[in-house]
Design a protein around this motif. Structure first.
Motif, PDB file in Angstrom:
ATOM      1  N   SER A 126      93.687 -21.251 -12.604  1.00  0.00           N
ATOM      2  CA  SER A 126      94.377 -22.385 -11.985  1.00  0.00           C
ATOM      3  C   SER A 126      95.884 -22.119 -11.874  1.00  0.00           C
ATOM      4  CB  SER A 126      94.111 -23.674 -12.761  1.00  0.00           C
ATOM      5  OG  SER A 126      94.907 -23.685 -13.944  1.00  0.00           O
ATOM      6  N   LYS A 127      96.407 -21.273 -12.739  1.00  0.00           N
ATOM      7  CA  LYS A 127      97.850 -20.950 -12.681  1.00  0.00           C
ATOM      8  C   LYS A 127      98.165 -19.854 -11.674  1.00  0.00           C
ATOM      9  CE  LYS A 127      98.946 -23.711 -16.064  1.00  0.00           C
ATOM     10  NZ  LYS A 127      99.608 -24.985 -15.794  1.00  0.00           N
ATOM     11  N   LEU A 128      97.136 -19.164 -11.192  1.00  0.00           N
ATOM     12  CA  LEU A 128      97.391 -18.090 -10.219  1.00  0.00           C
ATOM     13  C   LEU A 128      97.751 -18.685  -8.868  1.00  0.00           C
ATOM     14  CD1 LEU A 128      94.428 -15.661 -11.048  1.00  0.00           C
ATOM     15  CD2 LEU A 128      96.862 -15.240 -11.462  1.00  0.00           C
ATOM     16  N   LYS A 129      97.242 -19.897  -8.649  1.00  0.00           N
ATOM     17  CA  LYS A 129      97.398 -20.479  -7.308  1.00  0.00           C
ATOM     18  C   LYS A 129      98.839 -20.731  -6.936  1.00  0.00           C
ATOM     19  CE  LYS A 129      92.781 -21.844  -7.585  1.00  0.00           C
ATOM     20  NZ  LYS A 129      91.869 -22.645  -8.344  1.00  0.00           N
ATOM     21  N   GLN A 152     101.841 -19.183 -18.832  1.00  0.00           N
ATOM     22  CA  GLN A 152     101.875 -20.618 -18.500  1.00  0.00           C
ATOM     23  C   GLN A 152     100.797 -21.392 -19.238  1.00  0.00           C
ATOM     24  OE1 GLN A 152     102.164 -21.517 -14.209  1.00  0.00           O
ATOM     25  NE2 GLN A 152     102.747 -19.383 -13.977  1.00  0.00           N
ATOM     26  N   VAL A 153      99.613 -20.796 -19.332  1.00  0.00           N
ATOM     27  CA  VAL A 153      98.517 -21.467 -20.034  1.00  0.00           C
ATOM     28  C   VAL A 153      98.855 -21.626 -21.516  1.00  0.00           C
ATOM     29  CG1 VAL A 153      96.138 -21.119 -20.803  1.00  0.00           C
ATOM     30  CG2 VAL A 153      96.719 -20.827 -18.399  1.00  0.00           C
ATOM     31  N   LEU A 154      99.474 -20.607 -22.081  1.00  0.00           N
ATOM     32  CA  LEU A 154      99.893 -20.704 -23.484  1.00  0.00           C
ATOM     33  C   LEU A 154     100.994 -21.763 -23.636  1.00  0.00           C
ATOM     34  CD1 LEU A 154      99.897 -16.920 -24.492  1.00  0.00           C
ATOM     35  CD2 LEU A 154      98.169 -18.641 -25.052  1.00  0.00           C
ATOM     36  N   ASN A 155     101.895 -21.819 -22.656  1.00  0.00           N
ATOM     37  CA  ASN A 155     102.940 -22.857 -22.675  1.00  0.00           C
ATOM     38  C   ASN A 155     102.336 -24.252 -22.656  1.00  0.00           C
ATOM     39  OD1 ASN A 155     105.112 -21.152 -22.733  1.00  0.00           O
ATOM     40  ND2 ASN A 155     105.374 -21.106 -20.509  1.00  0.00           N
ATOM     41  N   ASP A 156     101.226 -24.392 -21.930  1.00  0.00           N
ATOM     42  CA  ASP A 156     100.553 -25.693 -21.861  1.00  0.00           C
ATOM     43  C   ASP A 156      99.847 -26.041 -23.165  1.00  0.00           C
ATOM     44  OD1 ASP A 156     101.398 -25.902 -19.305  1.00  0.00           O
ATOM     45  OD2 ASP A 156      99.443 -25.581 -18.350  1.00  0.00           O
ATOM     46  N   GLY A 157      99.846 -25.113 -24.123  1.00  0.00           N
ATOM     47  CA  GLY A 157      99.242 -25.408 -25.423  1.00  0.00           C
ATOM     48  C   GLY A 157      97.737 -25.189 -25.486  1.00  0.00           C
ATOM     49  N   LEU A 158      97.180 -24.486 -24.519  1.00  0.00           N
ATOM     50  CA  LEU A 158      95.747 -24.212 -24.590  1.00  0.00           C
ATOM     51  C   LEU A 158      95.506 -22.977 -25.461  1.00  0.00           C
ATOM     52  CD1 LEU A 158      94.600 -24.819 -20.905  1.00  0.00           C
ATOM     53  CD2 LEU A 158      94.920 -26.446 -22.768  1.00  0.00           C
ATOM     54  N   ARG A 159      94.510 -23.066 -26.345  1.00  0.00           N
ATOM     55  CA  ARG A 159      94.252 -21.980 -27.290  1.00  0.00           C
ATOM     56  C   ARG A 159      92.751 -21.814 -27.523  1.00  0.00           C
ATOM     57  NH1 ARG A 159      99.034 -21.987 -26.607  1.00  0.00           N
ATOM     58  NH2 ARG A 159     100.724 -22.025 -28.118  1.00  0.00           N
ATOM     59  N   THR A 160      92.310 -20.578 -27.578  1.00  0.00           N
ATOM     60  CA  THR A 160      90.964 -20.340 -28.106  1.00  0.00           C
ATOM     61  C   THR A 160      91.050 -20.403 -29.635  1.00  0.00           C
ATOM     62  OG1 THR A 160      91.498 -18.013 -27.775  1.00  0.00           O
ATOM     63  CG2 THR A 160      89.917 -18.997 -26.233  1.00  0.00           C
ATOM     64  N   ASP A 175     102.020  -8.895 -12.450  1.00  0.00           N
ATOM     65  CA  ASP A 175     102.999  -9.892 -12.926  1.00  0.00           C
ATOM     66  C   ASP A 175     102.418 -11.301 -12.844  1.00  0.00           C
ATOM     67  OD1 ASP A 175     104.880  -7.943 -13.373  1.00  0.00           O
ATOM     68  OD2 ASP A 175     105.984  -8.296 -11.511  1.00  0.00           O
ATOM     69  N   GLN A 176     101.677 -11.526 -11.758  1.00  0.00           N
ATOM     70  CA  GLN A 176     101.087 -12.849 -11.554  1.00  0.00           C
ATOM     71  C   GLN A 176     100.100 -13.190 -12.677  1.00  0.00           C
ATOM     72  OE1 GLN A 176      99.718 -12.761  -7.491  1.00  0.00           O
ATOM     73  NE2 GLN A 176      99.356 -14.984  -7.542  1.00  0.00           N
ATOM     74  N   ILE A 177      99.281 -12.221 -13.055  1.00  0.00           N
ATOM     75  CA  ILE A 177      98.327 -12.460 -14.155  1.00  0.00           C
ATOM     76  C   ILE A 177      99.093 -12.723 -15.448  1.00  0.00           C
ATOM     77  CG2 ILE A 177      96.512 -11.465 -15.593  1.00  0.00           C
ATOM     78  CD1 ILE A 177      95.557  -9.844 -13.228  1.00  0.00           C
ATOM     79  N   ASP A 178     100.063 -11.864 -15.744  1.00  0.00           N
ATOM     80  CA  ASP A 178     100.819 -12.015 -16.992  1.00  0.00           C
ATOM     81  C   ASP A 178     101.489 -13.386 -17.056  1.00  0.00           C
ATOM     82  OD1 ASP A 178     100.022  -9.439 -17.381  1.00  0.00           O
ATOM     83  OD2 ASP A 178     102.017  -8.532 -17.265  1.00  0.00           O
TER      84      ASP A 178
END
Ligand code: IPM
Ligand code: MG
Length: 368
Positions: A365-368, A335-343, A327-330
């Protein structure tokens, strides 16, 4: 938290973008080792073309036995143009097929979920894909991939004949049907079973055996039969009609690529390949992203590592009893996608492009 007692986790990065996406996933696994008092023994070996270059074969016995002994195996990708002209039995892909077959990983689960943040990346209209959540259950150790006879033979008039054989037995169909029905019970209770019973006897058998398992063991699950070509069309027309799609090895291969693309990018789709449970409830498993080696973008640090990172989360969930960590990974990915980061593959207006390794770091960084 109980220590994982040196459970072995084998990474097989392989070819093309494989090493790049597995590198990011390894960082995450190491993070859990360090911060979550897990204690995986992480090992890394060659597979596919990378193994051919060093050992002349796509997988060595040593690596094969290591994967037998490991609690979970994560593969990056196998294959690429460099090895395209090799004789069939020596190609990089044979390593993957050998692992699937000999570890008896008959059930391949490919979830196609359209993340809300990525609706814009899909080539389909937002209203068609918003909220999409399909589970493709692909039979993985039978059908035309493994049927005999097979080969290329000379025939008269200087012609050659290519032969492959599509076969399924009752028990092969029944066990994969059970997997699909079990999963449906935990989801929206509907299975769509695909075959070509209008032209293939093996398709008629498939339809009958799936129906009989439903009638005997899963009365409450809704079952629909659909010709595989129609399913391909329906996936584009109205994909949200599906819950679990059940298909043989070849149709499942094709339908899962199609379903993946509905979600915006092949770079997002993880997969789990599972065997039967033994007496102690243990099962063999292998996890891999669905996207393959993508040689055109390999080595550029632009590939999307999310499919592989979500494959790790599937390994935590299905094999390692680490539900919370999964769950933590998912959630970190969300969260990273919410922040607008994209490959590059999922970039859209107003978002920020990041590299493969930046994406990995952001997720950590979001796992912490
Ligand atoms: C997949 C791939 C493989 C397959 C190849 C690489 C052998 O396309 O996992 O979907 O055809 O099964
Ligand atoms: Mg495929």
């Amino acid at each position: 938290m109980i220590k994982s007692q040196n459970r072995k986790f084998l990474l097989l990065p392989g070819d093309g973008v494989g090493p790049e996406v597995v590198r990011e996933t390894k960082k995450i696994l190491e993070w859990f080792n360090k911060n979550k008092s897990l204690d995986f023994k992480i090992e890394e070996e060659l597979i596919g073309g990378a193994s051919i270059d060093k050992n002349k074969i796509p997988i060595t016995d040593e690596v094969f036995y290591k994967s037998l002994e490991s609690e979970a195996v994560l593969v990056g990708a196998c294959g690429g143009p460099k090895w395209d002209n090799l004789e069939f039995s020596k190609k990089p892909e044979r390593a993957l097929l050998k692992l699937r077959k000999e570890l008896k990983l008959f059930a391949n689960l490919r979830p196609a979920i359209c993340f809300e943040q990525l609706v814009e990346s899909s080539t389909l209209k937002p209203e068609i894909v918003t909220g999409l959540d399909i589970m493709i259950v692909r039979e993985l150790t039978g059908g035309i991939y493994f049927g005999e006879p097979r080969g290329i033979e000379p025939i008269e008039n200087n012609e050659r004949k290519g032969i492959n054989t599509h076969t399924y037995t009752t028990s092969e169909i029944q066990r994969i049907a059970r997997t699909a029905f079990e999963l449906a019970k935990k989801r929206n209770n509907k299975v769509t079973s695909c075959e070509k019973s209008n032209v293939m006897e093996a398709g008629v058998l498939w339809r009958e055996e799936v129906q009989s398992i439903k009638d005997k063991e899963f009365k409450s699950v809704k079952l629909e039969h659909m010709l595989a070509d129609n399913c391909a069309m329906q996936l584009l027309r109205n994909p949200k009609q599906f819950d679990v799609i059940l298909a043989d090895n070849l149709f499942g291969d094709m339908l899962s690529d199609e379903a993946a693309m509905l979600t915006g990018s092949l770079g997002l789709l993880p997969s789990a390949s599972l065997g039967a449970r033994d007496k102690n409830g243990k099962m063999r498993s292998l996890y891999e992203p669905c996207h393959g080696s993508a040689p055109d973008i390999a080595g550029k640090n632009i590939a999307n590592p999310i499919a592989t990172i979500l494959s790790l989360s599937m390994a935590f969930r299905y094999s390692l009893d680490l539900e919370k960590e999964a769950d933590q990974i998912d959630s970190a990915v969300q969260q990273v996608l919410n922040d607008g980061l994209r490959t590059k593959d999922i970039i859209s207006k107003g978002t920020k492009e990041v590299s493969t390794s930046q994406m990995g770091d952001a997720i950590i960084s979001k796992l912490k």
